[in-house]
Design an enzyme around this catalytic site. Structure first.
Site, short mmCIF file in Angstrom:
data_model
loop_
_atom_site.label_atom_id
_atom_site.label_comp_id
_atom_site.label_asym_id
_atom_site.label_seq_id
_atom_site.Cartn_x
_atom_site.Cartn_y
_atom_site.Cartn_z
N TYR A 11 30.37 30.89 16.27
CA TYR A 11 30.80 30.04 15.50
C TYR A 11 31.02 28.53 15.97
CZ TYR A 11 35.51 29.57 17.86
OH TYR A 11 36.44 29.30 18.75
N SER A 49 35.77 28.11 24.01
CA SER A 49 35.54 27.43 22.92
C SER A 49 34.93 25.91 23.65
CB SER A 49 36.68 26.93 22.00
OG SER A 49 36.46 26.28 21.05
N ARG A 82 5.83 9.13 -4.20
CA ARG A 82 6.41 9.73 -2.92
C ARG A 82 7.48 10.57 -3.60
NH1 ARG A 82 8.60 4.07 -0.63
NH2 ARG A 82 9.88 3.64 -2.23
N HIS A 116 40.77 7.27 17.42
CA HIS A 116 41.82 8.13 16.80
C HIS A 116 41.67 7.94 15.41
CE1 HIS A 116 45.94 8.38 15.40
NE2 HIS A 116 46.03 9.18 16.08
N THR A 127 33.76 19.55 23.04
CA THR A 127 32.66 18.81 23.23
C THR A 127 33.14 17.36 23.41
OG1 THR A 127 31.98 19.00 21.14
CG2 THR A 127 30.49 20.27 23.10
N ARG A 130 -0.95 -3.79 1.98
CA ARG A 130 0.32 -2.88 1.98
C ARG A 130 0.36 -2.07 3.20
NH1 ARG A 130 -0.18 0.64 -3.31
NH2 ARG A 130 2.13 0.62 -3.45
N GLU A 164 35.52 22.14 28.84
CA GLU A 164 35.63 20.68 28.53
C GLU A 164 35.61 19.95 29.77
OE1 GLU A 164 38.91 19.63 26.16
OE2 GLU A 164 40.31 21.11 27.00
N CYS A 168 34.62 23.50 19.23
CA CYS A 168 35.68 22.72 18.42
C CYS A 168 35.76 21.25 18.43
CB CYS A 168 36.80 23.40 18.73
SG CYS A 168 37.41 23.27 20.25
N GLY A 207 11.57 -1.27 2.09
CA GLY A 207 11.92 -2.69 2.23
C GLY A 207 11.93 -3.05 3.76
N ASP A 250 35.82 15.95 24.89
CA ASP A 250 36.00 15.83 26.48
C ASP A 250 34.85 16.06 27.29
OD1 ASP A 250 38.62 14.85 27.21
OD2 ASP A 250 39.41 16.35 26.11
N ARG A 273 45.87 26.07 20.56
CA ARG A 273 45.68 25.46 21.96
C ARG A 273 47.08 25.01 22.28
NH1 ARG A 273 42.48 20.09 22.37
NH2 ARG A 273 44.23 19.13 21.53
P1 ADP Z 1 6.97 -1.05 -0.70
O1 ADP Z 1 6.54 -0.15 0.16
O2 ADP Z 1 7.93 -2.03 -0.48
O3 ADP Z 1 7.27 -0.35 -2.20
P2 ADP Z 1 4.23 -1.70 -1.88
O4 ADP Z 1 3.19 -1.70 -1.02
O5 ADP Z 1 4.37 -0.51 -2.50
O6 ADP Z 1 5.66 -2.10 -1.14
O7 ADP Z 1 3.91 -3.05 -2.85
C1 ADP Z 1 5.01 -3.73 -3.26
C2 ADP Z 1 4.95 -4.08 -4.91
O8 ADP Z 1 3.47 -4.40 -5.04
C3 ADP Z 1 4.95 -2.64 -5.63
O9 ADP Z 1 5.69 -3.01 -6.80
C4 ADP Z 1 3.67 -2.49 -5.92
O10 ADP Z 1 3.46 -1.75 -7.03
C5 ADP Z 1 2.84 -3.82 -6.20
N1 ADP Z 1 1.38 -3.70 -5.99
C6 ADP Z 1 0.98 -3.08 -4.49
N2 ADP Z 1 -0.46 -3.23 -4.54
C7 ADP Z 1 -0.83 -3.49 -5.69
C8 ADP Z 1 -1.94 -3.71 -6.34
N3 ADP Z 1 -3.10 -3.34 -5.76
N4 ADP Z 1 -2.14 -4.26 -7.65
C9 ADP Z 1 -0.96 -4.34 -8.12
N5 ADP Z 1 0.46 -4.31 -7.63
C10 ADP Z 1 0.32 -3.79 -6.44
MG MG Z 2 6.30 0.60 -3.25
MG MG Z 3 40.05 18.05 25.16
#
Ligand code: ADP
Ligand code: MG
Ligand code: MG
Length: 911
Positions: free
Chosen positions: A879, A792, A355, A475, A795, A111, A773, A859, A120, A797, A638
């Site tokens: 301001y 004033s 997290r 604009h 920024t 991971r 300006e 401004c 993602g 211009d 102005r």
């Molecule tokens: P992302 O950062 O995209 O969330 P992750 O590393 O968290 O990616 O993992 C993607 C998926 O895989 C998540 O649903 C996570 O729970 C699952 N996953 C990751 N490692 C394990 C593991 N050791 N066992 C089971 N599922 C896992």
């Molecule tokens: Mg994850």
């Molecule tokens: Mg101007």
């Protein structure tokens, strides 16, 4: 980071204290902890921390970010392999298993995980360690061949995509083909035999596209996967995400290798994700989704519809209770709302990630307030839990995401002005007005190539504006932000044919009267009528949050407003005065433009004065409205700024009309007028109008214009103060570059003011100041301050003239500049602190050296952009002034800047 230390012992060099690249976690203890995000990345630090507090986390190890940086430099130390092998051996021992070997093979996930979560951005590989042999061992041991083959086909698919760069659809085609052949709908309905056939075909896909066999040696799989994670830091998606979020390209990612737990082992297994509070509303409620008999990304990938987490309580009450108490504990521990991932294997719960959860602006405010009340966080912390930009969410209608179908999104343009709008398409400003006034259409979306000041009346009545050209400071963008109206600008995929009155996008054609929806918060252009949710500036939650933040703020926040209606709006959002009233906007109104044009067409002073006299009462009444709305607060007005040709029709349209009349009505008196107009338009034509006859240069060559405006302002001030209002006019001269220009215009203003005071027999306090300006104005600020009572920073211009970028055309260059890393951001949206900011600092110190109590504000568009607002606080401005709808954002940013200063943080740095 400490460099590897080499110890000398009896003349021998050993590497006994080499750099620590690999951190183990498992067996109730981790070598790292939650604070080590720089080294272990967010995910690795979270896994270490969860392990240390005794949560059920599958064991593993994290290869730290320094290894990724070395890999990028092409110098991965052999020490990394060495330490990785040691950690793997330790993991195998702890688990009593061997990676991909023996009768009970160890499988792992690989991971990625950078310091800042990049959702993602980099894909995870699951079930690593499986090969033709270990898959059989797994099938035998679990007595579940279907599960074993399912895991193996997932590995080949993920490995093929992430490590070998084979496009996903090649695998999906095989998989979907098999489902069709077996006449099943769900993945889970494919049996072991079918999955085994898929594996064989997947291997062929690998061979065909990657020109290698799917690697069978587990350790080779591991090394290849690790390196692919390192490489993924540099993929395009990751780069774009970092640029958008201002994350340093040099941080690198960590790699987490972790023993697998299986949610796809049958009906007592499953996997899910959740939040400790509702991420949309912030409400304190357990929120999440799960799927039984599923693995990894199945929940979020949309292949099967997951169940709400509450249902887990019925299916597996013990696991549910465990999950609740663990996540509650994590929230307390991290003192923030958590976003978590879990897997259930045979009725046992495992935590895989936690997290701080991403949330909407409303949720952020709710959570911040609740956590203060729960005693979890202090007020000092709470005010940072909402991003200043998120506050606009409270003010605008929003797309009801639940009701939006993904396929209705046609394209994405620039999110130029936030909020959402639904309406029928029109193509000209006149049509917009006509349709709405005649009641033919209730709500219209004005679609243009780009807008010009002549479109204002149409923009006023439109629910939203869509343009195919122009940037964030075009604009359309600037004006709509001022109006608090939704706008998607520069949507390049939208082909507007204004003549045919049709617009083509995503292979579809929309004609006048067709319905479109716009989301100016994200830039989405949506087909049809999307349901909207309304906004509310008096939202009690918003007020409560602002009461928390406001005591910190020391810098004032004003609004840019040209008409009394906007001024009232701005007051409602908490503006403490007007920082910029652009008087020319008052001249574009239908009843005024003719007088303005007569004034411009006049070839002698007498005629000019006659026309100006007609404009005087109109300006005066506008100013009276502004002064009343801003009772007790300063109002900066102005004097006329734009080049005069902006008030006249374009040369092209005149030529067309003249040609038409010459054929149809050659004797019409209008023809003569039009020819005269054309002559004047040609006289006024300039090659670089933005550097031309505008700003104070207009007032210097035609002092009667400044005279009329000064008179309108001072008369209005006297009239309104007689009614008992407290009036503080500040007359601002645009585009000065020298003391002499400033003095020329200040003399006119003061002379007229004295005349008015004599005529009326009363006085009001007023100031005369200037915009800064031009770079020369910043350089000469010490001189200019001899006459100017306030500065004033304009920024927009100032950015234009400092970079030498035309702000109306910069979008031709900007995308490439940003892609190539020459610029990090659009300098017209986010103040260029190191360049333009340096001029600002210089002008502040030179100006105040001459006049210690010099009042200074900003401004430009930057006055509502959080990082720029913080900069203004740090350089000591009195301001910032911004469009009414950004006043809340600026107030919070200013409060945060003051709190950062109190804490001794620098702020404004790159992440
Ligand atoms: P992302 O950062 O995209 O969330 P992750 O590393 O968290 O990616 O993992 C993607 C998926 O895989 C998540 O649903 C996570 O729970 C699952 N996953 C990751 N490692 C394990 C593991 N050791 N066992 C089971 N599922 C896992
Ligand atoms: Mg994850
Ligand atoms: Mg101007």
């Amino acid at each position: 980071m400490s460099a590897p230390v080499q110890e000398r012992e009896g003349g021998q060099v050993t590497a006994s204290t080499a750099m620590k690249y690999v951190y183990f976690f498992g067996g109730g203890k981790a070598e790292g902890d939650g604070k080590m995000k720089d080294t272990l990345g967010g995910k690795g630090a979270g896994l270490a921390e969860m392990t240390n507090v005794g949560l059920p986390v599958p064991p593993g190890f994290t290869i730290q970010t320094e290894a990724c940086r070395e890999y990028m430099r092409g110098k991965l130390s052999s020490e990394v392999d060495h330490q990785m092998n040691e950690a793997l051996a330790r993991l195998e021992k702890l688990q009593g298993q061997q990676l991909g070997g023996g009768s009970n093979p160890l499988l792992v996930s690989v991971r990625s995980g950078a310091k800042f979560s990049m959702p993602g951005m980099m894909d995870t590989i699951l079930n690593l360690g499986l090969n033709d042999e270990s898959v059989e061992a797994l099938a035998a041991r679990t007595q579940n061949p279907r599960f074993a083959y399912d895991s193996y086909r997932r590995l080949i698919q993920m490995f093929g995509n992430v490590v070998l760069d084979i496009e996903k659809h090649h695998f999906e085609e095989v998989f979907d083909g098999k489902k069709k052949q077996r006449k099943v709908k769900l993945d889970t309905e494919l049996d072991a035999k079918a999955l085994n056939e898929i594996i064989a075909e997947y291997k062929k896909v690998v061979k065909k596209h990657a020109k290698i066999d799917f690697p069978q040696r587990p350790l080779e799989q591991l090394v290849m996967a690790r390196d692919a994670v390192f490489r993924s830091w540099q993929n395009d998606r990751a780069k774009v995400y970092r640029r958008m979020n201002n994350i340093d390209d040099m941080l690198g990612t960590a790699v987490n290798v972790q023993a697998m737990v299986f949610g796809n082992l049958g009906e007592t297994s499953g996997t899910g994700v959740g939040f400790t509070r509702n991420p949309a509303t912030g409400k304190k409620e357990f929120w999440g989704e799960f799927l039984m008999n599923a693995q990894g990304e199945d929940v979020v990938s949309g292949v099967r519809t997951p169940m709400p987490i509450i249902q887990l309580e019925k299916i597996m009450p013990a696991v549910y209770n465990d999950l609740r108490s663990i996540t509650t504990r994590m929230e307390k521990h991290y003192r923030d709302m958590q976003d978590f991932e879990f897997t259930i294997q045979d009725g046992r719960l495992y935590m895989l990630q936690t997290r701080n959860g991403k949330r909407t602006g409303m949720a952020a405010a709710r959570v911040a307030i609740d956590m203060v009340n729960e005693g979890l966080i202090s007020k000092d912390e709470a005010i940072f839990r909402v991003e200043p930009n998120q506050l606009v969410e409270f003010l605008f209608p929003r797309v009801d995401e639940k009701a939006l179908k993904a396929e209705s999104v046609l394209t994405k343009g620039l999110p130029a002005s936030p909020g959402a709008a639904v309406g029928q398409v029109v193509f000209t400003a006149d049509d917009a007005v006509a349709m709405v006034q005649k009641g033919k259409m209730k709500k219209v979306i004005l679609v243009r190539g780009e807008t010009t000041p002549e479109d204002i009346h149409g923009m006023e009545v439109a629910a939203g504006i869509l343009t195919s050209r122009g940037g964030m400071s075009s604009h359309a963008a600037v004006v709509t932000r001022g109006m608090g109206k939704c706008c998607v600008a520069g949507a390049g995929d939208v082909k507007v044919d204004e003549k045919k009155k049709e617009v083509r996008v995503a292979g579809q054609t929309f004609k006048e009267g067709d319905w479109l929806s716009l989301d100016g918060t994200t830039g989405r252009v949506i087909k049809g009528q999307v349901p909207l949710l309304p906004g509310d500036p008096n939202d009690p939650l918003l007020s409560e949050f602002m009461r928390l933040a406001e005591p910190y703020r020391t810098m004032k926040v004003r609004a840019n407003a040209d008409i009394p209606r906007d001024a009232k709006q701005a007051r409602a959002f908490g503006a403490e005065g007007i920082g910029l009233c652009r008087t020319e906007h008052m001249f574009f109104a239908e009843d005024r433009l003719p007088h303005m044009r007569t004034m411009i067409l006049a070839d002698n002073e007498k005629d000019r004065r006659a026309a100006l006299k007609k404009l005087l009462p109109m300006q005066r009444s506008d100013f009276e409205g502004l002064f009343q709305a801003m009772d007790g607060f300063g109002v900066t007005i102005r004097t006329l700024d734009p080049p005069l040709h902006e008030f006249l029709p374009s040369r092209e349209s005149l030529l067309v009309e003249i040609a038409r009349l010459e054929i149809t009505k050659p004797k019409a008196p209008k023809l003569k007028q039009l020819r005269k107009l054309l002559e004047r338009v040609e006289e006024l034509h300039e090659l670089n109008p933005m550097l031309g006859h505008r700003g104070c240069r207009l007032g210097i060559t035609y002092p009667e214009i400044t005279e009329m405006q000064a008179r309108a302002i001072i008369e209005a001030a006297v009239n309104v103060s007689r009614k008992g209002f407290k009036v503080l006019p500040e007359i601002m001269i645009p585009l000065t570059a020298s003391l002499k220009e400033m003095k020329n215009q200040a003399d006119v203003v003061r002379r007229v003011a004295d005349e008015v005071f004599r005529e009326k027999g009363t006085k009001v306090e007023y100031l005369v100041g200037t915009m800064i300006e031009l770079p020369r104005a910043a350089l000469m600020a010490g001189e200019i301050a001899k006459e100017a009572e306030f500065f004033s920073f304009g920024t927009n211009d100032l950015t234009q003239t400092t970079f030498g970028f035309s702000r109306d055309d910069v979008n031709k260059i900007l995308p490439d500049y940003i892609k190539l890393g020459i610029l990090k951001q659009d300098p017209f949206a986010v103040l260029d602190q190191e360049g333009v900011g340096e001029l600002i600092k210089m002008a502040v110190s030179r100006g105040r050296a001459t006049r210690p109590n010099l009042k200074i504000g900003i401004c430009g568009e930057h006055g509502g952009e959080p990082e720029s607002v913080k900069f203004c606080h740090r350089v000591g401005l009195n301001y910032v002034s911004c469009s009414p709808f950004r006043v809340l954002t600026a107030r919070l940013a200013a409060a945060q800047a003051a709190a950062e200063e109190k804490k001794g943080l620098s702020g404004g740095a790159t992440k």
